[in-house]
Design an enzyme around this catalytic site. Sequence first.
Site, PDB file in Angstrom:
ATOM      1  N   ASP A 190       0.828  -1.205   0.000  1.00 37.44           N
ATOM      2  CA  ASP A 190       0.000   0.000   0.000  1.00 37.44           C
ATOM      3  C   ASP A 190       0.865   1.259   0.000  1.00 37.44           C
ATOM      4  OD1 ASP A 190      -2.626   1.354   0.369  1.00 37.44           O
ATOM      5  OD2 ASP A 190      -1.754   1.962   2.279  1.00 37.44           O
ATOM      6  N   GLU A 201       1.141  -0.855  -5.201  1.00 36.42           N
ATOM      7  CA  GLU A 201       0.024   0.094  -5.246  1.00 36.42           C
ATOM      8  C   GLU A 201       0.652   1.465  -5.384  1.00 36.42           C
ATOM      9  OE1 GLU A 201      -3.169   2.831  -4.058  1.00 36.42           O
ATOM     10  OE2 GLU A 201      -1.638   2.361  -2.603  1.00 36.42           O
TER      11      GLU A 201
HETATM   12  C1  OTU Z   1      -4.099   3.780  -0.589  1.00 36.11           C
HETATM   13  O1  OTU Z   1      -4.402   4.759  -1.561  1.00 36.11           O
HETATM   14  C2  OTU Z   1      -5.353   2.991  -0.336  1.00 36.11           C
HETATM   15  O2  OTU Z   1      -5.752   2.350  -1.507  1.00 36.11           O
HETATM   16  C3  OTU Z   1      -6.404   3.927   0.178  1.00 36.11           C
HETATM   17  O3  OTU Z   1      -7.652   3.300   0.332  1.00 36.11           O
HETATM   18  C4  OTU Z   1      -5.903   4.488   1.477  1.00 36.11           C
HETATM   19  O4  OTU Z   1      -6.785   5.501   1.881  1.00 36.11           O
HETATM   20  C5  OTU Z   1      -4.494   5.067   1.371  1.00 36.11           C
HETATM   21  O5  OTU Z   1      -3.603   4.273   0.623  1.00 36.11           O
HETATM   22  C6  OTU Z   1      -3.875   5.207   2.716  1.00 36.11           C
HETATM   23  O6  OTU Z   1      -3.552   3.944   3.263  1.00 36.11           O
HETATM   24  O7  OTU Z   1      -3.926   8.187  -2.109  1.00 36.11           O
HETATM   25  O8  OTU Z   1      -6.482   8.117  -2.733  1.00 36.11           O
HETATM   26  O9  OTU Z   1       0.194   6.331  -4.912  1.00 36.11           O
HETATM   27  O10 OTU Z   1      -2.408   7.126  -4.298  1.00 36.11           O
HETATM   28  O11 OTU Z   1      -1.619   4.827  -1.776  1.00 36.11           O
HETATM   29  C7  OTU Z   1      -5.839   6.913  -2.452  1.00 36.11           C
HETATM   30  C8  OTU Z   1      -0.542   5.634  -4.005  1.00 36.11           C
HETATM   31  C9  OTU Z   1      -4.403   7.108  -2.109  1.00 36.11           C
HETATM   32  C10 OTU Z   1      -1.674   6.457  -3.365  1.00 36.11           C
HETATM   33  C11 OTU Z   1      -2.486   5.514  -2.612  1.00 36.11           C
HETATM   34  C12 OTU Z   1      -3.578   5.921  -1.746  1.00 36.11           C
END
Ligand code: OTU
Length: 689
Positions: free
Chosen positions: A299, A341
């Site tokens: 993540d 991710e």
């Molecule tokens: C991720 O997303 C998860 O998919 C989200 O659901 C979480 O809220 C977040 O991490 C925090 O744990 O900014 O708008 O480049 O874009 O990690 C979603 C990666 C997010 C980020 C992504 C993030």
Amino acid sequence: MDPASAGLTGKETPAPHAARGLLLAAASRLASAPGGDASFFSRLGFRYGIIVDAFRRLYGAVPGAEDYLERLALLLLECYRDRPERLKESDRNRETAQAQGRPWFLEPGLVAYMAYVDRFAGDLDGFRKRLPWLEELGIDIVHLMPFFKSHEGNNDGGYAVSDYLGVAPGLGDRASLEGLADELHDRGMFLAADLVLNHSSDDHAWALAAKAGDARYRGYYYVFPDREMPDRFEAAMPQVFPETAPGNFTFVPELDAWAMTVFHDFQWDLNWSNPEVFLEMLRVLLGLANMGVDLLRLDAVPYLWKKPGTSCQNLEEAHVIVRLLKACADVVAPGVAFLAEAIVQPSEIVRYLDSGGVAGETRVEECQMAYHASLMALLWEALATRKVGLLSTTFGSETRLPPGTVWLSYVRCHDDIGLGYDEARIREVGFTPGPHRRFLLDFYSGRFPASFARGRLFMENPATGDARISGTCASLCGLEAALEAASAGRTETGEGPGSMDAAEAATGTDREIELALRRIELLYGLVSSLVGIPMVFSGDELASMNDYSYQSEAEHAEDNRWMHRPRMDWRAAQRRSVPGTKEARIFGSLRRFFSLRRGIPAFAQDAGFRVLASGSENVLLVQRCPRSAAERRVTVAANFAPEERAFPLSALGPGFGQSPLDLLAEREVATFGGMVILPAYGLAWLAET
Ligand code: OTU
């Protein structure tokens, strides 16, 4: 094998004698221990050059670095000892397959599914009972959204983790998780889970200890006594949640200091420049692997390393961390793959799959899979504009991956849709970036008058004009609006479709419903055939629409991403076998895409492709080229216009004959005067003869 020479290239700094010795001593201790085996020893020998090099790059300047390296070696040993025998056996099989160039994630036809345990099936045991549903749909990889203990109240959908290896009490326990993993494996399926490695919840034991004044744990986070450093950081850092969590730091009274909180104020960024944090998180990673997780979703991986004066995203050290984690995982659990991710620009996403490093004969690996966020955003752009220009030019150049890695192609996930397009390319295809972005935001939030979409803006930032988009696939494709119009039509006349007028009206709305269903099929048909492994977001297989109940739920009300995280409607699911329902239509189509795809070598995850010119601004043509020349090519043709469109047969190139077979329709495609005809939003998989 001689571990002293394996895995080292001339370029690397030789490890200091102590570190090398310690790693080797640990390895040979295992090799000679009762019940130990030589595979750990040989895998460590093969990778220890990479491990020592990466470790020293990150932590070489930290006092006592060599001691940390010894602890790292012992940790690997301990986790390998803990790894259940059945998983070691599967590791051996996967290593053999990998050595033959067929890692498990390249098995033909794989399809992934992403779901919340509670929303899909109540708890982990309930999930296990629903596996036949997933099998019926044709799913192989099951990604469970975070299922660990997490923050009270709002926990960002589980992404504020309070205990990395503790299953949330409402969902089950370790035994239920392992039971689910075993059952998935027995069915030939794979388990994916999150490693939320950028931040912990502010009620994780480490954060609680820091709040209680423990200096050791304070050092696990970025904590600053005054605004000097936070201000230096802020000068160059963008904001992730500007509406609900502005800024990247939070003042924490118990710390009497500012903690870095890039996401929400209750998600404290972990300080990966501290080797203790590295070792803790490595233990978590290997712990998950030992519970039976096959694919670890890293993540927010771009955020792992922070440096004032930078955006604090995609820094080189973040890559070194991933390389080090992967090398360690390969020693203990070589069957486990990493999913990046990284929702960042495509040229940066690709770097998490191809770090460019080579040690000896081995490519230094980071992740094996990444979300194709670019394709996802481009599909929605094409659907709104009806034009395939940006999709055709961008997809072709941003999609190539190194061998042995694969895209996860998706239409929707639990997050918002970000409009991350390359501005130069937008201009190239004749749009102006600012107004184009505004148009898309207006289109999907329903502000644009002629829009079929029902979505909402997520994290609108008035300062920059930026926003992202929330909404389910079906609602963004127009199904919600069309069904509402249909039922309004019926109520207004007060009659069923018996009367002449009502029937006329129904024709209009029926057409809208039909077009909305075709848009869903078009998008899912494309992620099933363009590149990589397709992924279904739970609920999309039933054409689930926006769920607005989040607005009255205290812990969700501020975050409209909950509108597209529907609770599985198992009564609606029953309707998949009732002809004429939206559920039967969409479930049937997805299932068909997946089962057909499995038998088409040109759609293998790693098969090549090229974008062809269709001559129509509405028609995308992508030719998939199987790795073996003995197999036939298949051209994917997709019409993004709500009317019939045609393109010349000659665009397919030689080999496709006069009336190519459409593998989807299972008949020859309609042609007229040398032109191939595609209906409104039509999709065809045209096979070489
Ligand atoms: C991720 O997303 C998860 O998919 C989200 O659901 C979480 O809220 C977040 O991490 C925090 O744990 O900014 O708008 O480049 O874009 O990690 C979603 C990666 C997010 C980020 C992504 C993030």
